[in-house]
Design an enzyme around this catalytic site. Structure first.
Site, PDB file in Angstrom:
ATOM      1  N   LYS A 261       0.970  -1.147  -0.122  1.00 18.32           N
ATOM      2  CA  LYS A 261       0.095  -0.318   0.484  1.00 18.32           C
ATOM      3  C   LYS A 261       0.917   1.765   0.237  1.00 18.32           C
ATOM      4  O   LYS A 261       1.108   1.547   0.651  1.00 18.32           O
ATOM      5  CB  LYS A 261      -1.114   0.309   1.393  1.00 18.32           C
TER       6      LYS A 261
ATOM      7  N   SER B 274      -8.905   3.252   2.203  1.00 18.25           N
ATOM      8  CA  SER B 274      -7.724   4.211   1.472  1.00 18.25           C
ATOM      9  C   SER B 274      -6.754   3.289   0.816  1.00 18.25           C
ATOM     10  O   SER B 274      -5.944   3.605   0.153  1.00 18.25           O
ATOM     11  CB  SER B 274      -7.177   4.961   2.055  1.00 18.25           C
TER      12      SER B 274
ATOM     13  N   SER C 253     -10.317   0.914   6.289  1.00 19.20           N
ATOM     14  CA  SER C 253      -9.454   1.603   5.141  1.00 19.20           C
ATOM     15  C   SER C 253      -9.064  -0.154   4.380  1.00 19.20           C
ATOM     16  O   SER C 253      -9.169   0.103   3.490  1.00 19.20           O
ATOM     17  CB  SER C 253      -8.198   2.130   5.108  1.00 19.20           C
TER      18      SER C 253
END
Length: 382
Positions: free
Chosen positions: A81, A136, A160
């Site tokens: 990520k 996210s 997220s």
């Protein structure tokens, strides 16, 4: 390589047995990324040359030493990520993973996190390009759902990992607060993973936690269903999809629903969560909300092993944003409380996009979540 990408477990077993070569597996993943990412926009960086070099070194090591039990993820392509995600990937690399790139996260200029900006543009939902994948951990979920990689790392501060997992139709695990290293000063954000299967997520967990693989869960697992946690006001369709998934688990003998002595009614954690994220804000009110919700959750888990809810209160929104709705309304309570939680695919809405069922367990019970998710996949496949 077969037309359908292999699971992380299949790749690792094949590479260790020398039935597959890590370099071929990684090259195939890079080829999929090259072909799909111009439309998907799931990556901010792709590390092709470095990934192939690392895979070649892994092959040479296995050629010399034979099957190596210290490499439970040998040759597995993993996406991390964001550009800084490689910093936390040490245990995965040590276990034999090959990092192929950094996935998209929300870009500048938007206050909402259910969005992603890749190197080639905004990240799209693999099921409908006019919808967001969530965030996210946006690119992570999109890359896994599209079959570009079997595993992607995420982090979850308010949902997220779980929200994009639900909206992209994959498995997403948020870990117990404090069990794994996290740089978040508030303690709200914790590491997580997105995977195409619970078995692959379980491989990730056993590598990063160093926990032994547990015995199978004793089924059925007792659970309480809550459509709204007492405050959230979700739309009817995600509630109906999640509830139908629960009924399938009941019919398959995976869970047994209990009627709680008192309906679960948490205090809306939103203001408390925001206060903890605001520098200079007085945390006293937030801590009162945390303490009261912790008390109510402790009462629930004294009787049941799991809490089941929809993962998100709405279907995936468009790229213009979520409007006034908080997509986190069903997830961020468990960042405040620190409980581990997992989103499991729960079917598809009328718009053709996936929805999720959220499983929440007592602190430290990630293995229970993963065992239940694995049984759910095995027993409810069409």
């Amino acid at each position: 390589m077969p037309a359908v990408p292999l699971s992380a477990g299949e790749i690792a077993a094949g590479v260790r047995a020398r039935e597959l070569r890590a370099a071929d597996v990684v090259a195939a993943a890079l080829d999929r990324i090259e072909r799909a990412d111009p439309q998907l926009c799931a990556f901010v960086e792709v590390w092709g040359e470095e990934a192939l070099r690392r895979a070649g070194e892994l092959d040479a090591r296995l050629d010399r030493r034979g099957a190596d039990p210290s490499l439970p993820l040998a040759g597995v392509p993993v996406a991390v990520k964001g550009r800084r995600g490689l910093r936390a990937a040490g245990p995965l690399l040590a276990a034999g993973c090959v990092a192929v790139g950094a996935t998209s996260v929300p870009g500048p200029g938007t206050p909402w996190q259910t969005w992603g900006l890749g190197a080639r543009g905004r990240t799209v939902n693999p099921w409908r390009a006019d919808r967001t994948p969530g965030g996210s951990s946006a690119g992570a979920a999109a890359a896994v759902a599209a079959g570009l990689v079997p595993l992607a790392t995420g982090s979850d501060g308010a949902g997220s990992v779980r929200i994009p997992a639900a909206w992209c139709g994959v498995t997403g695990l948020k870990t117990t607060s404090g069990r794994l290293p996290s740089g978040d000063r508030t303690g709200l954000a914790v590491p997580g993973v997105l995977a195409r299967s619970a078995a692959d997520a379980e491989l990730w967990w056993h590598v990063v936690s160093e926990e032994p693989v547990p015995a199978a869960a004793a089924l059925p697992v007792t659970a309480v269903w809550s459509p709204d946690l007492g405050f959230a006001g979700p739309d009817p369709e995600p509630v109906a999809l999640a509830r139908a998934a629960v009924e399938r688990l009941v019919a398959a003998g995976v869970v047994r629903l209990l009627r709680p002595r008192m309906p679960l009614r948490l205090t809306d954690p939103g203001p408390a969560w925001l206060a903890l994220r605001t520098p200079g804000a007085d945390p006293a009110g937030a801590e009162r909300v945390r303490a009261e919700n912790d008390r109510r959750l402790a009462g629930l888990f004294a009787d049941a092993e799991l809490l089941l809810t929809p993962t998100a209160p709405t279907a995936p929104h468009g790229h213009e944003g979520p409007g006034s709705r908080y997509s986190t309304s069903l997830t961020w309570a468990f960042n405040l409380s620190g409980h581990p939680a997992l989103s499991l695919p729960a079917g598809f809405g009328d718009d053709g996009c996936p929805a999720g069922l959220q499983l929440v367990a007592p602190h430290g019970r990630e293995s229970l979540l993963l065992a239940v998710a694995r049984e759910a996949e095995a027993r409810t496949e069409d």
